[in-house]
Design a protein around this motif. Sequence first.
Motif, short mmCIF file in Angstrom:
data_model
loop_
_atom_site.label_atom_id
_atom_site.label_comp_id
_atom_site.label_asym_id
_atom_site.label_seq_id
_atom_site.Cartn_x
_atom_site.Cartn_y
_atom_site.Cartn_z
N PHE A 167 2.31 49.53 45.55
CA PHE A 167 3.44 50.11 46.28
C PHE A 167 3.15 51.55 46.70
O PHE A 167 3.36 51.93 47.86
CB PHE A 167 4.71 50.06 45.43
CG PHE A 167 5.74 51.10 45.81
CD1 PHE A 167 6.37 51.05 47.03
CD2 PHE A 167 6.03 52.15 44.95
CE1 PHE A 167 7.30 52.02 47.40
CE2 PHE A 167 6.95 53.12 45.29
CZ PHE A 167 7.59 53.06 46.53
N ARG A 180 11.35 46.32 47.95
CA ARG A 180 10.94 47.09 46.77
C ARG A 180 12.14 47.31 45.87
O ARG A 180 13.24 47.63 46.35
CB ARG A 180 10.32 48.42 47.19
CG ARG A 180 10.01 49.40 46.06
CD ARG A 180 11.09 50.45 45.89
NE ARG A 180 10.88 51.33 44.76
CZ ARG A 180 11.74 52.26 44.35
NH1 ARG A 180 12.88 52.44 45.00
NH2 ARG A 180 11.47 53.00 43.30
N ALA A 197 7.69 50.35 41.34
CA ALA A 197 8.10 49.08 41.95
C ALA A 197 7.96 47.98 40.91
O ALA A 197 6.86 47.72 40.43
CB ALA A 197 7.25 48.76 43.18
N PHE A 206 7.56 42.60 45.65
CA PHE A 206 7.25 43.80 46.43
C PHE A 206 6.51 43.35 47.68
O PHE A 206 5.54 42.59 47.60
CB PHE A 206 6.38 44.80 45.66
CG PHE A 206 5.82 45.86 46.58
CD1 PHE A 206 6.66 46.76 47.20
CD2 PHE A 206 4.46 45.90 46.88
CE1 PHE A 206 6.16 47.70 48.10
CE2 PHE A 206 3.96 46.84 47.77
CZ PHE A 206 4.81 47.73 48.37
#
Length: 352
Positions: A167, A180, A197, A206
């Motif tokens: 992320f 997220r 995340a 995600f």
Amino acid sequence: AALRAYLESVAAQVDVPARDARLSFDPATGAITVLQDSRPGRSLDVEATLQGVQTALAGGLLQAPLALTEVAPAVDSNRVAEMGIRELVTSSSTYFGGSSASRVRNIEVAAEKFEGVVIPPDGIFSFNEVVRDVSSANGFEDGLVIWGDRTAVGVGGGVCQVSTTVFRTAYEGGFPIVERTNHGYVVNWYGEPGMDATIFTPYVDFKFRNDTGAYLLLDPVVDAANGVMTFNFYGTSPNRTVTVSKPQITNVVQPEPEQYVVDESLAAGEKEQVDWAKEGMDVTVTRTIVEDGTTRTDTLTSNYEPWRAVYLVGPGTEIPATPTPAAAEAAAATATDNPAIVPTATAAAAAP
């Protein structure tokens, strides 16, 4: 309608998904190695097959062919030279020094599943699609996870070190974030709050989009000896600069007083801490992207619940009196966490 429903059940039996190529990039030489060849898939054309069956029935035939079509892979190992994978686009790291052996193992297992993954132009990366099932059958071990309003032992503790790292790499690289979710409470493994995340397969994912116009190769690197998790993205760098603000923290809420739970497996007088006090808060991070002379900004928001300290105690253990609010606030302000057992989370759906 009945025939179409039947053919859809046949499709579930005969469809074969295409397999994408997996690649490795050497930044020193620019050479690309194929780790896994691509393979076309096949799909049943239900409508064409339905028409074929109707025609066969009208002609008194007892058989009708299935109308199968080939499905091309999104990442074709025969077209590597056209993919534009030639340089480092962005890179980011997180740190997990002091993690338990099982947590380190889960980080390694999860990271291995991303080796050589390539995202086509405008393709959507899904963490859960790659890692699939976080279970013991898929190589993961027991570790600490957020489960409801408690930290508990569950399969996959540490996987969120990997989801948080990928992320951050995508976020700091300016990629559009599609999905997220932050953890239920602030977890020390991920540094400053607001940049984590969590995932919980298959429910919480995600995702980000590859908007570079070229293929994007993910290269996970785990340095277990030094406790460093890194993701390198290779492809063609877009003409953009990205600035990420410091987290802005508001609405800080002190945790409730510590809780003591009797555990019959412990001896009298024995006490074991299983949760650590954390302040609740709202966190805002702003990202500014300058690309081809155009500036745009977006805001990332996270809400963390306050988390109380929890102790397991043996039967007959003397339990301290509940502190006054002032004493609880003072204790929270001076509390420190043991980095070897600060929990991570995979069960975000059940987290506060």
